[in-house]
Design a protein around this motif. Sequence first.
Motif, short mmCIF file in Angstrom:
data_model
loop_
_atom_site.label_atom_id
_atom_site.label_comp_id
_atom_site.label_asym_id
_atom_site.label_seq_id
_atom_site.Cartn_x
_atom_site.Cartn_y
_atom_site.Cartn_z
N ARG A 161 0.82 -1.21 0.00
CA ARG A 161 0.00 0.00 0.00
C ARG A 161 0.86 1.26 0.00
O ARG A 161 0.56 2.22 -0.71
CB ARG A 161 -0.92 -0.01 1.22
N ARG A 162 1.93 1.23 0.81
CA ARG A 162 2.82 2.40 0.83
C ARG A 162 3.49 2.59 -0.52
O ARG A 162 3.65 3.72 -0.99
CB ARG A 162 3.87 2.23 1.93
N SER A 165 0.99 3.97 -2.85
CA SER A 165 0.75 5.38 -2.52
C SER A 165 1.91 6.25 -2.98
O SER A 165 1.70 7.33 -3.55
CB SER A 165 0.56 5.51 -1.01
N ASP A 166 3.14 5.77 -2.74
CA ASP A 166 4.31 6.53 -3.20
C ASP A 166 4.32 6.66 -4.72
O ASP A 166 4.67 7.71 -5.26
CB ASP A 166 5.60 5.85 -2.73
N HIS A 169 1.75 9.23 -5.72
CA HIS A 169 2.26 10.58 -5.45
C HIS A 169 3.36 10.96 -6.44
O HIS A 169 3.42 12.11 -6.90
CB HIS A 169 2.79 10.67 -4.02
#
Length: 389
Positions: A161-162, A165-166, A169
């Motif tokens: 998930r990170r 998300s990164d 972004h």
Amino acid sequence: MKPHIVSATRLNAAMHAGFFLLLAASVARFVAAHGLSGATPLILALTGALALVYVAGVLSWAALDRWRPVWLAAVIAVWLALVVAAPSFAWCAVPLFFVCLQVLRPRVVIAVVVLLTVATILAQLRIATEFDPSIVLAPIAVALMATMTFLQLDRDKMELRRAVSDLVHARFDLAQSQRLAGITQERERLAREIHDALAQGLSSMRMLLQAAQRTWDTDPKLARGHVARAVEAAGDTLDEARRFVQGLGSPRLADTDLVESLKDLAVQIGFVAMHRVRFEISGEPYPLRPEVEAGLLRIAQGALANVSEHAGAKDAAVTLTYLEEAVVLDIRDDGVGFDPGAVRASGDRGNGLRMIRERLAELGGEMVVESAPGEGTALAVAVPTREAR
């Protein structure tokens, strides 16, 4: 995220299927050992209750949300009652480990997993004829492996998930950077077009009208000629503005080629600046890419405007040379000259040279400027044409 969602769904399905298989195996084992008399009806009733509570939670999983711990507590309570009555149902705790890890917070999970493990060990000790270390170690090992496996899967999910998300972004930042770069590039293009076409046209009109004002009383005929040429320059500038707004090429090149456009430009600049501007051509002309023709014309406009406004020259010359693999534009004047090393972008001439360099960068060309105070100026630009032929 989609592949991870599929894996979690399959893991849950396997976990639930394992629970019901162990429950069915425990019932079959109990009935085979004790028949249908005695405590069997109670065991069957507790088994049915456990199955109903478990199925109800699985079917309403999404709706339970914050009530999942309450449902899990009910499942564990019925299971504990069943284990007290029939220790053989203790191994149903294995899939319950996964449910606890999925529903409860980490600190609560440890306490509940310890409870399930202790209940399983005590149940196995009750039915064992003699003590065997595996009765204690096996449930602990299973609980430890199940817990570590699920925690690792949960950690992988969070890292994924990170990472996603990164990535989102980063893609957003990249899109913003590209948008800002596009805006900056377009602003620079507009600045070049305004400087080389519209601003130079306005400058020509101003110089013609100033000349007409100076000669209005002494030579009315010459003054009217200057006014007429100013009107013509205004029409040309208006055409440039309209074509510029429409995003098309230079109007000078709409109905003629680069050679004729440069000839007309030399004549117009000569009238405006009141000095001679010669145009020469060398080599055999051949077709150029439209962007090359437009770029060279804009460069000539900007360079000759600098000659008119800053050089104080009596003579200027424009030479267009067609080579085998390049076209070269030379603009020379016998004016006051300047120090190229001292030019800064804050001045008008500095802006002109900077914009010429930017145009040449887009065309893959090069520029050489030779000048010194009192010795005139020579500007040479070369644009490769090999691909265009």
